[in-house]
Design an enzyme around this catalytic site. Sequence first.
Site, PDB file in Angstrom:
ATOM      1  N   HIS A 156     -15.832 -21.498-132.833  1.00 30.74           N
ATOM      2  CA  HIS A 156     -15.520 -20.540-131.782  1.00 30.74           C
ATOM      3  C   HIS A 156     -15.699 -19.078-132.183  1.00 30.74           C
ATOM      4  O   HIS A 156     -15.476 -18.193-131.365  1.00 30.74           O
ATOM      5  CB  HIS A 156     -14.097 -20.765-131.263  1.00 30.74           C
ATOM      6  N   HIS A 157     -16.109 -18.808-133.406  1.00 28.97           N
ATOM      7  CA  HIS A 157     -16.339 -17.413-133.787  1.00 28.97           C
ATOM      8  C   HIS A 157     -17.811 -17.034-133.739  1.00 28.97           C
ATOM      9  O   HIS A 157     -18.181 -15.949-134.180  1.00 28.97           O
ATOM     10  CB  HIS A 157     -15.778 -17.146-135.187  1.00 28.97           C
ATOM     11  N   CYS A 158     -18.628 -17.918-133.206  1.00 33.35           N
ATOM     12  CA  CYS A 158     -20.055 -17.629-133.088  1.00 33.35           C
ATOM     13  C   CYS A 158     -20.403 -17.402-131.627  1.00 33.35           C
ATOM     14  O   CYS A 158     -19.975 -18.158-130.756  1.00 33.35           O
ATOM     15  CB  CYS A 158     -20.881 -18.790-133.649  1.00 33.35           C
TER      16      CYS A 158
END
Length: 363
Positions: A156-158
């Site tokens: 979820h950090h991309c």
Amino acid sequence: MITMSQPQDKDGNGSPHCTQLYMDIPSSCLPIVYSSLYNITFMGLEKLHPFDAGKWGKVIRFLKEDKIITDGRIVEAREATEDDLLVVHTKRYLSRLKWSLIVASITEIPPLVFLPNFLVQRRVLRPLRTQTGGTIMAGKLAVDRGWAINVGGGFHHCSSDRGGGFCAYADITLAIKVRTLTIGNGHERDFLDDKRVFIMDVYNRYIYPRDEYAKRAIKRKVELDWGTQDEEYLQKVELHLEGALNEVRPDILVYNAGTDVLDGDPLGGLAISPQGIIRRDEVVFRAAQRRGIPILMVTSGGYQKKTARIIADSIINLRCQGLIGGNEDGEGSEGCVGGVSLMMCSASSSPSSVLKEHAPNTI
């Protein structure tokens, strides 16, 4: 984090992308997606990051030991191709991944900068691409079967043009956009102006998300303090989940079921027990089942060795509670004595959505 996806507009935006990842899955297979290629082992370099890069294989081993699954009943994940990735990612971003320096920065493993990129591609990025393919495959299975679990994924950090926190590919965004269903701060950036996606995020307010721009995309923010424990945590998850589902009726719920909320996690800063995590997952699945909303679960972050056992115990509990699986081929209940006994869970669901349960600004 729960991300909810709603019906497309009348203009038919986002025509389906033709992918080789979708295939006919025998009904005897449970919609649990995994590949041995998920696990990252490379001369011990993976141990330089607090994330357990072999936890996915451990989850599967535990599930086999508890007779929940067998090799023949697992859906084998396939690697996402460049064409698949280009549905979300820019060519410029994918080209940047051909530089070991960039991958070292994204994965937070500095020594990778000294390795030839072909090795980095094979031993680090290929596993992440396979997990990404697994999430895309699980998205279709969730729609077809009512639920699916990718034992990996949850990066979820991309976003489309940037990676970070061990996240090189935006698998959840891809799962939604490849099926045109619509879905960390990466997904939030990707869906900032998309009214078809509703994001509910439960997080430690002091460490996540640092990206204030992306934070604007969160429709329902559930902010927690340092050291939050089970009772308050589960109450807030259930209350806000029910509120979100009363507010919007999604096509699918994407559940980012991170275990970095676990007490003792070096990055999360919360104090949730293993039983609390198992309860949380049960609550989410129960809410989805009650409303007839397909749910896709990805396992996301968690930085303790015991998280693999907790994830497996949660899946076992979901099976025992009748929230996943069935009695295909006469199976279904014999694994219920596994690692779980009378563990209650709290629900959280959101249509075509991603439910994030995390604290730190890493996977």
